[in-house]
Design a protein around this motif. Sequence first.
Motif, PDB file in Angstrom:
ATOM      1  N   ILE A 171     -21.746 -13.774  -0.509  1.00 36.09           N
ATOM      2  CA  ILE A 171     -23.074 -13.561   0.634  1.00 36.09           C
ATOM      3  C   ILE A 171     -22.905 -14.860   1.070  1.00 36.09           C
ATOM      4  N   VAL A 172     -22.694 -14.940   2.543  1.00 40.26           N
ATOM      5  CA  VAL A 172     -22.508 -16.320   3.529  1.00 40.26           C
ATOM      6  C   VAL A 172     -23.889 -16.396   4.247  1.00 40.26           C
ATOM      7  N   GLY A 201     -20.544  -2.071  11.904  1.00 42.16           N
ATOM      8  CA  GLY A 201     -20.436  -2.059  10.572  1.00 42.16           C
ATOM      9  C   GLY A 201     -21.668  -1.722  10.045  1.00 42.16           C
ATOM     10  N   LEU A 202     -22.743  -2.439  10.651  1.00 40.36           N
ATOM     11  CA  LEU A 202     -24.422  -1.936  10.101  1.00 40.36           C
ATOM     12  C   LEU A 202     -24.705  -0.672  10.211  1.00 40.36           C
ATOM     13  N   GLY A 203     -24.129   0.038  11.265  1.00 43.22           N
ATOM     14  CA  GLY A 203     -24.348   1.410  11.324  1.00 43.22           C
ATOM     15  C   GLY A 203     -25.759   1.908  11.902  1.00 43.22           C
ATOM     16  N   ALA A 204     -26.385   2.730  11.043  1.00 40.81           N
ATOM     17  CA  ALA A 204     -27.811   3.225  11.389  1.00 40.81           C
ATOM     18  C   ALA A 204     -28.830   2.534  10.383  1.00 40.81           C
ATOM     19  N   THR A 205     -28.243   1.589   9.745  1.00 40.35           N
ATOM     20  CA  THR A 205     -29.262   0.864   8.841  1.00 40.35           C
ATOM     21  C   THR A 205     -30.354  -0.163   9.579  1.00 40.35           C
ATOM     22  N   PRO A 206     -31.505  -0.253   8.905  1.00 39.61           N
ATOM     23  CA  PRO A 206     -32.632  -0.929   9.469  1.00 39.61           C
ATOM     24  C   PRO A 206     -31.769  -2.575  10.019  1.00 39.61           C
ATOM     25  N   ALA A 207     -30.756  -2.943   9.257  1.00 41.35           N
ATOM     26  CA  ALA A 207     -29.999  -4.229   9.641  1.00 41.35           C
ATOM     27  C   ALA A 207     -29.656  -4.195  10.915  1.00 41.35           C
ATOM     28  N   ALA A 208     -29.118  -3.145  11.405  1.00 41.80           N
ATOM     29  CA  ALA A 208     -28.810  -2.980  12.602  1.00 41.80           C
ATOM     30  C   ALA A 208     -29.695  -3.423  13.955  1.00 41.80           C
ATOM     31  N   ASP A 209     -30.910  -2.725  13.537  1.00 39.02           N
ATOM     32  CA  ASP A 209     -31.864  -3.147  14.599  1.00 39.02           C
ATOM     33  C   ASP A 209     -32.252  -4.799  14.604  1.00 39.02           C
ATOM     34  N   LEU A 210     -32.107  -5.349  13.524  1.00 33.99           N
ATOM     35  CA  LEU A 210     -32.415  -6.807  13.453  1.00 33.99           C
ATOM     36  C   LEU A 210     -31.342  -7.638  14.189  1.00 33.99           C
ATOM     37  N   TRP A 211     -30.043  -6.986  13.947  1.00 30.67           N
ATOM     38  CA  TRP A 211     -28.902  -7.780  14.697  1.00 30.67           C
ATOM     39  C   TRP A 211     -28.906  -7.588  16.051  1.00 30.67           C
ATOM     40  N   ARG A 212     -29.305  -6.332  16.584  1.00 34.41           N
ATOM     41  CA  ARG A 212     -29.334  -6.272  18.136  1.00 34.41           C
ATOM     42  C   ARG A 212     -30.624  -7.093  18.630  1.00 34.41           C
ATOM     43  N   LYS A 213     -31.692  -7.443  17.908  1.00 35.03           N
ATOM     44  CA  LYS A 213     -32.651  -8.411  18.241  1.00 35.03           C
ATOM     45  C   LYS A 213     -32.054  -9.879  18.192  1.00 35.03           C
ATOM     46  N   LEU A 214     -31.214  -9.930  17.351  1.00 37.66           N
ATOM     47  CA  LEU A 214     -30.602 -11.506  17.092  1.00 37.66           C
ATOM     48  C   LEU A 214     -29.576 -11.728  18.241  1.00 37.66           C
ATOM     49  N   ALA A 249     -21.647  -9.741   6.040  1.00 37.25           N
ATOM     50  CA  ALA A 249     -22.960  -9.165   6.686  1.00 37.25           C
ATOM     51  C   ALA A 249     -22.691  -7.479   6.844  1.00 37.25           C
ATOM     52  N   VAL A 250     -21.166  -6.953   6.897  1.00 35.35           N
ATOM     53  CA  VAL A 250     -21.266  -5.643   6.709  1.00 35.35           C
ATOM     54  C   VAL A 250     -21.396  -5.167   5.402  1.00 35.35           C
ATOM     55  N   THR A 251     -20.769  -5.786   4.423  1.00 36.27           N
ATOM     56  CA  THR A 251     -20.703  -5.155   3.127  1.00 36.27           C
ATOM     57  C   THR A 251     -22.219  -5.448   2.491  1.00 36.27           C
ATOM     58  N   HIS A 252     -23.004  -6.261   2.826  1.00 37.86           N
ATOM     59  CA  HIS A 252     -24.305  -6.615   2.223  1.00 37.86           C
ATOM     60  C   HIS A 252     -25.352  -5.967   3.158  1.00 37.86           C
ATOM     61  N   ALA A 253     -25.190  -5.044   3.958  1.00 36.54           N
ATOM     62  CA  ALA A 253     -26.287  -4.318   4.824  1.00 36.54           C
ATOM     63  C   ALA A 253     -27.362  -3.871   4.219  1.00 36.54           C
ATOM     64  N   ALA A 254     -27.273  -3.765   2.867  1.00 40.22           N
ATOM     65  CA  ALA A 254     -28.611  -3.035   2.370  1.00 40.22           C
ATOM     66  C   ALA A 254     -29.252  -4.146   1.427  1.00 40.22           C
ATOM     67  N   ASP A 255     -28.589  -5.307   1.414  1.00 41.17           N
ATOM     68  CA  ASP A 255     -29.233  -6.258   0.376  1.00 41.17           C
ATOM     69  C   ASP A 255     -30.435  -7.107   0.984  1.00 41.17           C
ATOM     70  N   PRO A 256     -31.340  -7.224   0.061  1.00 43.08           N
ATOM     71  CA  PRO A 256     -32.591  -8.036   0.486  1.00 43.08           C
ATOM     72  C   PRO A 256     -32.150  -9.177   1.439  1.00 43.08           C
ATOM     73  N   ARG A 257     -31.123  -9.863   0.882  1.00 38.45           N
ATOM     74  CA  ARG A 257     -30.776 -11.148   1.722  1.00 38.45           C
ATOM     75  C   ARG A 257     -30.122 -10.919   3.051  1.00 38.45           C
ATOM     76  N   ILE A 258     -30.149  -9.742   3.836  1.00 39.50           N
ATOM     77  CA  ILE A 258     -29.247  -9.443   4.798  1.00 39.50           C
ATOM     78  C   ILE A 258     -29.846 -10.254   6.171  1.00 39.50           C
ATOM     79  N   GLY A 259     -31.147 -10.538   6.131  1.00 42.34           N
ATOM     80  CA  GLY A 259     -31.926 -11.154   7.202  1.00 42.34           C
ATOM     81  C   GLY A 259     -31.160 -12.445   7.282  1.00 42.34           C
ATOM     82  N   ALA A 260     -31.080 -13.233   6.123  1.00 38.41           N
ATOM     83  CA  ALA A 260     -30.461 -14.643   6.140  1.00 38.41           C
ATOM     84  C   ALA A 260     -29.052 -14.501   6.442  1.00 38.41           C
ATOM     85  N   ILE A 261     -28.207 -13.608   6.105  1.00 34.58           N
ATOM     86  CA  ILE A 261     -26.983 -13.520   6.450  1.00 34.58           C
ATOM     87  C   ILE A 261     -26.703 -13.303   8.042  1.00 34.58           C
ATOM     88  N   LEU A 262     -27.416 -12.290   8.573  1.00 35.99           N
ATOM     89  CA  LEU A 262     -27.439 -11.981  10.072  1.00 35.99           C
ATOM     90  C   LEU A 262     -27.918 -13.277  10.580  1.00 35.99           C
TER      91      LEU A 262
END
Length: 307
Positions: free
Chosen positions: A143-144, A201-214, A161-174
């Motif tokens: 986890i980077v 790589g994040l696909g349809a996960t909630p993390a993808a929405d965060l990434w688009r905002k970032l 980021a891609v492999t940890h898309a469902a991890d609670p720490r994904i926000g910090a990774i992204l």
Amino acid sequence: MVSSRHEVMHRIFQHDPTVFARAFRALGLPFPDPMEVVLETCDLTEIKPVERRVDTVLRIESAQGSFLLLVEAQQRDDLDKPAAWAYYVAYCHAKYRIPVILVIVCHDPITAKWARRPIRVEVGDWVSMTVLPFVLGPDNVPIVTDTDSAAADIPLATLSAVTHAADPRIGAILNTLATVLKRLDPGDEDRVIFRELTELGLGATPAADLWRKLMPVDSSFFRSETARRVRAEARAEGLAEGKAEGLVEGKAEALTGSILRILTRRGIDLTDADRERITSCTDLAQLDVWLERAITAETATEVFGDR
């Protein structure tokens, strides 16, 4: 052109093949550092009418000699895959006559655990062949979240980021990855490529929405030389993948995918009817027109040219 979440993993390896050595070094595995990397053909089909295609085949030249790296992305259990993987290893070893390493990259720990099982061809206690895949997944990819570490190794940070898309720490990774990419020049191809790879790589996960905002995409990107090449690859991909009887369908699918992705990135609202109109169209000339309009249009109406 990258067209699905499945392809992202091996595209990272194609862009920077040395990422596998760094990922495994974090696990303490003794792979030699690549000195030269050659992308080999992925087609493993023999004369028999059975198509076999591995995701990525890389020939690695190191100080300790040559070896092949086969990279497969796996999203779920598939009972047909182990036999195919054994075939890939045996075929490549026979064709190239050098050692072969099979790497399976997974998005979730359950699939990763399944993929790690040894593949054995055996009768009773007699084992004719054993294939041991090396598996990268959320349980062993680091986890980077450190900015300096991410800046020093953007491909590995993207893989994280891609492999940890469902991890609670994904926000910090992204956040870390976005910070590093924003430091690059807007026209830097690495910034474009790794932003794109991460979102896909994040696909349809909630993390993808965060990434688009970032990492929002400026509309000028779609007019850039990189974007022109991406669109050209989309057209070529449709032609290359189309079968004799389905050539038009193959190219149309690639073009409709590009149109929808551009409009989504640019924040253009589409109704269900709009999406249906695009995805159901098989007129290649019309799709080409819509693709170019999608770059500058402010509304779906402008894309379609409707008054």
